[in-house]
Motif scaffolding. Structure first.
Motif, PDB file in Angstrom:
ATOM      1  N   GLU A  58       0.911  -1.306  -0.054  1.00  0.00           N
ATOM      2  CA  GLU A  58      -0.007  -0.018  -0.100  1.00  0.00           C
ATOM      3  C   GLU A  58       0.901   1.232   0.334  1.00  0.00           C
ATOM      4  OE1 GLU A  58      -3.334   0.257  -0.534  1.00  0.00           O
ATOM      5  OE2 GLU A  58      -3.099  -2.136  -0.800  1.00  0.00           O
ATOM      6  N   MET A  59       2.019   1.230   0.173  1.00  0.00           N
ATOM      7  CA  MET A  59       3.047   2.430   0.326  1.00  0.00           C
ATOM      8  C   MET A  59       3.212   2.791  -1.221  1.00  0.00           C
ATOM      9  SD  MET A  59       5.725   1.154   3.078  1.00  0.00           S
ATOM     10  CE  MET A  59       6.337   2.568   3.470  1.00  0.00           C
ATOM     11  N   PRO A  60       3.653   4.036  -1.565  1.00  0.00           N
ATOM     12  CA  PRO A  60       3.941   4.552  -3.036  1.00  0.00           C
ATOM     13  C   PRO A  60       4.784   3.963  -3.358  1.00  0.00           C
ATOM     14  CG  PRO A  60       3.678   6.247  -1.336  1.00  0.00           C
ATOM     15  CD  PRO A  60       3.601   4.984  -0.576  1.00  0.00           C
ATOM     16  N   GLY A  61       4.784   3.723  -4.822  1.00  0.00           N
ATOM     17  CA  GLY A  61       5.789   2.861  -5.642  1.00  0.00           C
ATOM     18  C   GLY A  61       5.724   1.491  -6.126  1.00  0.00           C
ATOM     19  N   TRP A  62       4.823   0.734  -5.403  1.00  0.00           N
ATOM     20  CA  TRP A  62       4.696  -0.532  -5.765  1.00  0.00           C
ATOM     21  C   TRP A  62       3.664  -0.837  -6.746  1.00  0.00           C
ATOM     22  CZ3 TRP A  62       7.213  -4.682  -3.327  1.00  0.00           C
ATOM     23  CH2 TRP A  62       8.068  -4.432  -2.298  1.00  0.00           C
ATOM     24  N   HIS A  63       3.902  -1.577  -7.553  1.00  0.00           N
ATOM     25  CA  HIS A  63       3.049  -1.867  -8.852  1.00  0.00           C
ATOM     26  C   HIS A  63       3.062  -3.303  -8.862  1.00  0.00           C
ATOM     27  CE1 HIS A  63       2.668   2.318  -9.700  1.00  0.00           C
ATOM     28  NE2 HIS A  63       4.197   2.351  -9.660  1.00  0.00           N
TER      29      HIS A  63
END
Length: 189
Positions: free
Chosen positions: A151-156
């Motif tokens: 859920e943290m920014p940057g994970w896809h």
């Protein structure tokens, strides 16, 4: 004392707090016809059909969690107006029941890179909040840490292969640092 025992075991303080999933059978004719029959019945899984009025009352009076699931039926030549179930909504938020068990059996351990922790959470590959369906192909098993970190920014996370044609279920994970990993479901034990 019996009321206290039930409350502690179920978390329900009142009989009206029962969770319910209402299965709405929708014959194809009902979807196409702009003037559907008002005397349709609803079905609660494992029970007999209910008159539509009683189903509405249960939904209005229950203070527990409520789920709606539309079940689509094929046209029928009989007077009942509906044939066999041919599809349905997958709008549930959580992978539970048999679907959750299938994901756990398929993935066996956490699908994050270099993590072989036991599966504690079931995650949507395409997030539910982004319109991702709650279906086998869109689910993945993760450890608790992996689910929260995602859920943290940057994970896809992207689905590469749904695993339906003999290939393993495969996902592509991109970390915030730009590293790319493929995660494949292992062969069944």
């Amino acid at each position: 004392m019996a009321d206290t025992l039930v409350e502690r075991l179920t978390g329900q303080t009142h009989a009206a707090d029962v969770n319910i999933e209402l299965q709405l059978l929708m014959p194809l004719d009902t979807l196409i016809n702009p003037n559907p029959n008002k005397d349709t019945a609803a079905v609660i899984h494992g029970q007999e059909p209910l008159p539509a009025e009683l189903a509405r009352e249960i939904l209005a009076s229950s203070r527990g969690r409520k789920w709606w699931r539309r079940l689509f039926t094929a046209p029928s030549t009989t007077s009942t107006g509906s044939g066999p179930i041919v599809g349905g909504d997958s709008t549930r938020r959580h992978f539970d029941g048999w679907l959750g068990q299938l994901i756990r059996l398929r993935d066996q351990t956490c699908t994050d890179p270099y993590c072989d922790a036991p599966i504690r959470h079931l995650d949507h590959i395409i997030r539910h909040s982004d319109g991702g369906p709650t279906i086998l192909e869109n689910g993945r098993g993760t450890c608790e840490r992996g689910n929260h970190v995602r859920e943290m920014p940057g994970w896809h996370i992207n689905l590469i292969d749904a695993g339906l044609l003999g290939q393993p279920h495969t996902i592509h994970i991109t970390t915030p640092t730009g590293h790319h990993y493929l995660s494949r479901a292992p062969d069944p034990p």
